[in-house]
Structure formats: structure tokens, C-alpha cells
Design a protein around this motif. Structure first.
Motif, PDB file in Angstrom:
ATOM      1  N   GLU A  30      41.919  50.703  38.386  1.00  0.00           N
ATOM      2  CA  GLU A  30      43.172  50.098  37.930  1.00  0.00           C
ATOM      3  C   GLU A  30      43.098  48.591  37.831  1.00  0.00           C
ATOM      4  O   GLU A  30      43.962  47.964  37.199  1.00  0.00           O
ATOM      5  CB  GLU A  30      44.309  50.504  38.868  1.00  0.00           C
ATOM      6  CG  GLU A  30      44.639  51.990  38.810  1.00  0.00           C
ATOM      7  CD  GLU A  30      45.813  52.344  39.695  1.00  0.00           C
ATOM      8  OE1 GLU A  30      46.337  51.434  40.381  1.00  0.00           O
ATOM      9  OE2 GLU A  30      46.217  53.525  39.705  1.00  0.00           O
ATOM     10  N   SER A  31      42.094  47.988  38.431  1.00  0.00           N
ATOM     11  CA  SER A  31      41.961  46.528  38.365  1.00  0.00           C
ATOM     12  C   SER A  31      41.532  46.033  36.990  1.00  0.00           C
ATOM     13  O   SER A  31      41.557  44.830  36.730  1.00  0.00           O
ATOM     14  CB  SER A  31      40.948  46.046  39.410  1.00  0.00           C
ATOM     15  OG  SER A  31      39.665  46.601  39.153  1.00  0.00           O
ATOM     16  N   VAL A  32      41.143  46.952  36.083  1.00  0.00           N
ATOM     17  CA  VAL A  32      40.683  46.575  34.739  1.00  0.00           C
ATOM     18  C   VAL A  32      41.707  47.046  33.714  1.00  0.00           C
ATOM     19  O   VAL A  32      42.015  48.239  33.621  1.00  0.00           O
ATOM     20  CB  VAL A  32      39.312  47.193  34.422  1.00  0.00           C
ATOM     21  CG1 VAL A  32      38.858  46.780  33.019  1.00  0.00           C
ATOM     22  CG2 VAL A  32      38.273  46.752  35.460  1.00  0.00           C
ATOM     23  N   ASP A  33      42.240  46.095  32.954  1.00  0.00           N
ATOM     24  CA  ASP A  33      43.136  46.401  31.838  1.00  0.00           C
ATOM     25  C   ASP A  33      42.332  46.336  30.543  1.00  0.00           C
ATOM     26  O   ASP A  33      41.655  45.337  30.280  1.00  0.00           O
ATOM     27  CB  ASP A  33      44.282  45.395  31.751  1.00  0.00           C
ATOM     28  CG  ASP A  33      45.202  45.458  32.958  1.00  0.00           C
ATOM     29  OD1 ASP A  33      45.410  46.568  33.478  1.00  0.00           O
ATOM     30  OD2 ASP A  33      45.706  44.394  33.378  1.00  0.00           O
ATOM     31  N   ILE A  34      42.416  47.384  29.730  1.00  0.00           N
ATOM     32  CA  ILE A  34      41.641  47.458  28.496  1.00  0.00           C
ATOM     33  C   ILE A  34      42.540  47.182  27.292  1.00  0.00           C
ATOM     34  O   ILE A  34      43.646  47.732  27.175  1.00  0.00           O
ATOM     35  CB  ILE A  34      40.982  48.837  28.333  1.00  0.00           C
ATOM     36  CG1 ILE A  34      39.912  49.028  29.406  1.00  0.00           C
ATOM     37  CG2 ILE A  34      40.367  49.005  26.944  1.00  0.00           C
ATOM     38  CD1 ILE A  34      38.735  48.081  29.293  1.00  0.00           C
ATOM     39  N   ALA A 321      33.627  47.364  36.615  1.00  0.00           N
ATOM     40  CA  ALA A 321      34.692  46.497  37.133  1.00  0.00           C
ATOM     41  C   ALA A 321      34.098  45.307  37.878  1.00  0.00           C
ATOM     42  O   ALA A 321      34.544  44.161  37.716  1.00  0.00           O
ATOM     43  CB  ALA A 321      35.617  47.296  38.053  1.00  0.00           C
ATOM     44  N   ARG A 322      33.077  45.560  38.696  1.00  0.00           N
ATOM     45  CA  ARG A 322      32.425  44.461  39.411  1.00  0.00           C
ATOM     46  C   ARG A 322      31.726  43.521  38.431  1.00  0.00           C
ATOM     47  O   ARG A 322      31.745  42.289  38.615  1.00  0.00           O
ATOM     48  CB  ARG A 322      31.429  45.017  40.426  1.00  0.00           C
ATOM     49  CG  ARG A 322      32.086  45.724  41.615  1.00  0.00           C
ATOM     50  CD  ARG A 322      31.077  46.015  42.718  1.00  0.00           C
ATOM     51  NE  ARG A 322      30.064  46.979  42.288  1.00  0.00           N
ATOM     52  CZ  ARG A 322      30.182  48.297  42.413  1.00  0.00           C
ATOM     53  NH1 ARG A 322      31.289  48.812  42.942  1.00  0.00           N
ATOM     54  NH2 ARG A 322      29.220  49.099  42.026  1.00  0.00           N
ATOM     55  N   ALA A 323      31.106  44.081  37.396  1.00  0.00           N
ATOM     56  CA  ALA A 323      30.412  43.246  36.406  1.00  0.00           C
ATOM     57  C   ALA A 323      31.399  42.347  35.655  1.00  0.00           C
ATOM     58  O   ALA A 323      31.133  41.157  35.445  1.00  0.00           O
ATOM     59  CB  ALA A 323      29.645  44.135  35.430  1.00  0.00           C
ATOM     60  N   PHE A 324      32.545  42.893  35.264  1.00  0.00           N
ATOM     61  CA  PHE A 324      33.544  42.095  34.559  1.00  0.00           C
ATOM     62  C   PHE A 324      34.054  40.960  35.444  1.00  0.00           C
ATOM     63  O   PHE A 324      34.204  39.817  34.994  1.00  0.00           O
ATOM     64  CB  PHE A 324      34.722  42.977  34.131  1.00  0.00           C
ATOM     65  CG  PHE A 324      34.398  43.998  33.083  1.00  0.00           C
ATOM     66  CD1 PHE A 324      33.452  43.733  32.100  1.00  0.00           C
ATOM     67  CD2 PHE A 324      35.039  45.225  33.072  1.00  0.00           C
ATOM     68  CE1 PHE A 324      33.154  44.679  31.121  1.00  0.00           C
ATOM     69  CE2 PHE A 324      34.754  46.166  32.102  1.00  0.00           C
ATOM     70  CZ  PHE A 324      33.805  45.903  31.126  1.00  0.00           C
ATOM     71  N   ALA A 325      34.307  41.267  36.706  1.00  0.00           N
ATOM     72  CA  ALA A 325      34.792  40.243  37.621  1.00  0.00           C
ATOM     73  C   ALA A 325      33.755  39.143  37.832  1.00  0.00           C
ATOM     74  O   ALA A 325      34.084  37.944  37.851  1.00  0.00           O
ATOM     75  CB  ALA A 325      35.174  40.880  38.964  1.00  0.00           C
ATOM     76  N   ALA A 326      32.498  39.533  37.979  1.00  0.00           N
ATOM     77  CA  ALA A 326      31.428  38.550  38.171  1.00  0.00           C
ATOM     78  C   ALA A 326      31.273  37.668  36.947  1.00  0.00           C
ATOM     79  O   ALA A 326      31.075  36.443  37.046  1.00  0.00           O
ATOM     80  CB  ALA A 326      30.118  39.263  38.481  1.00  0.00           C
ATOM     81  N   ALA A 327      31.345  38.252  35.751  1.00  0.00           N
ATOM     82  CA  ALA A 327      31.212  37.481  34.520  1.00  0.00           C
ATOM     83  C   ALA A 327      32.359  36.496  34.371  1.00  0.00           C
ATOM     84  O   ALA A 327      32.159  35.354  33.925  1.00  0.00           O
ATOM     85  CB  ALA A 327      31.167  38.421  33.317  1.00  0.00           C
TER      86      ALA A 327
END
Length: 348
Positions: A30-34, A321-327
Motif C-alpha cells: 500500500e505504500s506504492v501508488d501507481i 517498493a524498497r527499490a522505488f524508495a531508495a531511488a
């Protein structure tokens, strides 16, 4: 706790059939909105990450007329400048090292610009030299849950199946040529949507010349796909080039052995899933390769099911989700890049 991230996905949205897009989005936390890509959204909406899968998708048009190409390239330049000013992260999932159909000089210049601005690369296979600070490995997932709701067919001895889009690099012409000399106890189904009328005619002509060949030359629904693949003794994928393939994972998810080209990637898949599920050909597929795979399969049929536990989509979703946050963190700390093509290169 993973921070909330808004991601603009550069691919077609889910359409009710089982595709990579559906699988990925369904299993993101849920932390990722598409948000699904349109040029209007790309140039006006707020988002934290631009997630690119096949970068040529951003610079090619259909039909490829000069006005459409110029408009698309202008939009691409505007997008890149906006991403630079807003320090928006670019994450690229590298499905293929290069586009299957090569583009021209201008396209290559634009895509190099995108490459230089990429914050994080997602690789679908382990890197020979290990991961760098801007690399992460997240494999393709399996399709057991999605296809498991559909009835399976009774296996037909000697039935081979090719399924998936029919385009140049997938080598359907090589399969038809090899099958023409195959022994009489084998039959072939070709299931997929031809990219061009020429590919359609090639399959239809082969079927008229050989009654052992049947076909469905269109995009098929999930239940039809399951029925076709599970009826076959062996799925034959005669690709000229295979780096990653969801088609291979679909066949294995449906417990259907595959004959595929021998590459480091496919050898790793064979080790992962267990003995008897993956058979190889070297170079170009020929009749002997088909006979050898069928004979080997019958002499030592695989037991149980292919081992695909490492490709569970909930694990993949959490990894993205972790990859998006790191980027996003990396892009926020970086200075805007000045690496972009000269205007003269863009205009060509």
C-alpha cells in the motif's frame, strides 16, 4: 517503515488478462501508488518515480509518420527536462539489454540520455560481476495463482506448442522449418498474435502444407492459453535471442517442460527449477533438437512441479517498493544532471 511513493508506470495498464503489469501492481504494498503513463500525466502530474520497462516505448509511434515522430521526440525532451528540474527518480527494469527491433540514430541518442539519468536499474537476473550501488536484482515472477483457476487439458503425447507474440526475434520460422522434417508422431500448435501480415501468412501456409500443424493466430484469453499449453507434451520457444521471457515462466508455472536456447540465463533457470523441466538447443533450432528434447523428456520425465518459490509475487512487490524508495532518496540528494543530447541531435 517504507515511505509512500507515487510511481508513473510506463506501460499499458491492466486489461483483465494476465500480464506483467497486472502481476506487478496487484502485489505492490500500500505504500506504492501507481499512475499509468500518458503524456499528459508525464508532463503535468506529480509523481516521485518514473518506472520504465521498455524505453523505446517512449520514443516510438504507431503509425510511424514524420509528424508523430517529431511530436513524440519533442514530448520526450520536455519530459527529460522536467524530470531533471524536479529531481524525479527514474527506475528502469531491464527486460532486454537492447530493443528487439533496433531504432535509428536519434532514438539511440535519446535513450542514452535516459540511461544517463536513470537512478536505479532493476535486473531480472543475477549480475556476473555483482550488483553496483545503482543496481538491484528482482526476478520475474511465476503465474501459478493467476492461471491456477482455469481447467487444464489432458496431455497429448507428441504435441508441441509455441505460444506468445509472433515477431522476428522469436524464431517461429525456424520452428516451422524444423518441424517440417519432424517424425510423424509429432504435432504442433502455434498460438499467438502475429506482429505482421507476413508472419500470419507464414504460419497459415505451413499449416496448409502440413495437417499436423494447427494454430490460433490472435491474442487468447487466459483460459484458452492454459488449455493450449497444458495439452502439450513440450513447449518449444525457438528464440533467436532470449535474455528474459515471461513465456518460459508461464509454461513452467503450468508444469509444461520447455525447449529453449542455451544461454547463461536459461541455464540458471534450469538449475533453479530442477531436472527435466528445461531442455536446450545450441545456436539455431533444428529437427534434431526437437527429437532429442522429446526423447529425453520421455526417457526421464520430471517429477513433482518446477521449483518457483523464489519468484513469488508478494516478495517481488515488496522488493520493488524498497527499490522505488531508495531511488527517490538517491534522486533527492543528487544534483541535476547536465548530460543530455545537443539540440541538433534531437532534431534529426
Amino acid at each position: 517503515m517504507t515511505p509512500r511513493v507515487r510511481v508513473l508506470e510506463v506501460m499499458e495498464p491492466p486489461d483483465g488478462t494476465t500480464r506483467y503489469a497486472d502481476q506487478l501492481v496487484e502485489h505492490l504494498p500500500e505504500s506504492v501508488d501507481i499512475v499509468w503513463f500518458t503524456w499528459r500525466r508525464a508532463l503535468t502530474c506529480r509523481y516521485d518515480v518514473l518506472h520504465v520497462h521498455w524505453p523505446e516505448w517512449l520514443v516510438r509511434t504507431r503509425p510511424s509518420t514524420l509528424p508523430r515522430r517529431l511530436a513524440t521526440r519533442a514530448a520526450f525532451v520536455a519530459l527529460m527536462l522536467r524530470l531533471r528540474v524536479t529531481r524525479t527518480a527514474i527506475v528502469r527494469t531491464e527486460h532486454n539489454p537492447e530493443p528487439h527491433e533496433p531504432g535509428g540514430r536519434t532514438e539511440r541518442a535519446l535513450l542514452r540520455w535516459l540511461d544517463r539519468r536513470t537512478s536505479l536499474r532493476v535486473h531480472l537476473n543475477a549480475l556476473p560481476g555483482g550488483e553496483g550501488p545503482s543496481d538491484v536484482v528482482i526476478p520475474l515472477g511465476h503465474y501459478r495463482e493467476q492461471f491456477g483457476v482455469h481447467p487444464v487439458s489432458t496431455r497429448v503425447p507428441g504435441l508441441l506448442v509455441y505460444f506468445g507474440k509472433i515477431r522476428d526475434y522469436k524464431g517461429v520460422d525456424l520452428l516451422l522449418e524444423a518441424f517440417a522434417a519432424a517424425r510423424a508422431d509429432l504435432s504442433l500448435r502455434v498460438v499467438g498474435n502475429p506482429q505482421t501480415p507476413q508472419w500470419r501468412s507464414l504460419v497459415e501456409d505451413a499449416a496448409r502444407a502440413d495437417p499436423r500443424i494447427g494454430y490460433v493466430l490472435e491474442f487468447v484469453a487466459d483460459d484458452t492459453l492454459v488449455a493450449e499449453v497444458t495439452a502439450a507434451e513440450l513447449a518449444v520457444l525457438p528464440y533467436r535471442d532470449l535474455h528474459n521471457s515471461s513465456v518460459v515462466l508461464v509454461a513452467l508455472s503450468l508444469d509444461t517442460p520447455v525447449l529453449i536456447p542455451s544461454t547463461p540465463v536459461t541455464r540458471a533457470i534450469a538449475e533453479e527449477v530442477g531436472p527435466g523441466w528445461v531442455h536446450f538447443f545450441e545456436g539455431t533450432l533444428d529437427t534434431a533438437d526437437v527429437h532429442r528434447a522429446v526423447d529425453a523428456l520421455r526417457a526421464a520425465p520430471p517429477t513433482g512441479r518446477p521449483l518457483l518459490d523464489a519468484r513469488a509475487w508478494d516478495v517481488i512487490g515488496a522488493s520493488y517498493a524498497r527499490a522505488f524508495a531508495a531511488a527517490t532518496r538517491s534522486s533527492a540528494l543528487a544534483r541535476p544532471s547536465t548530460n543530455h543530447p545537443e539540440p541538433a541531435q534531437i532534431a534529426r
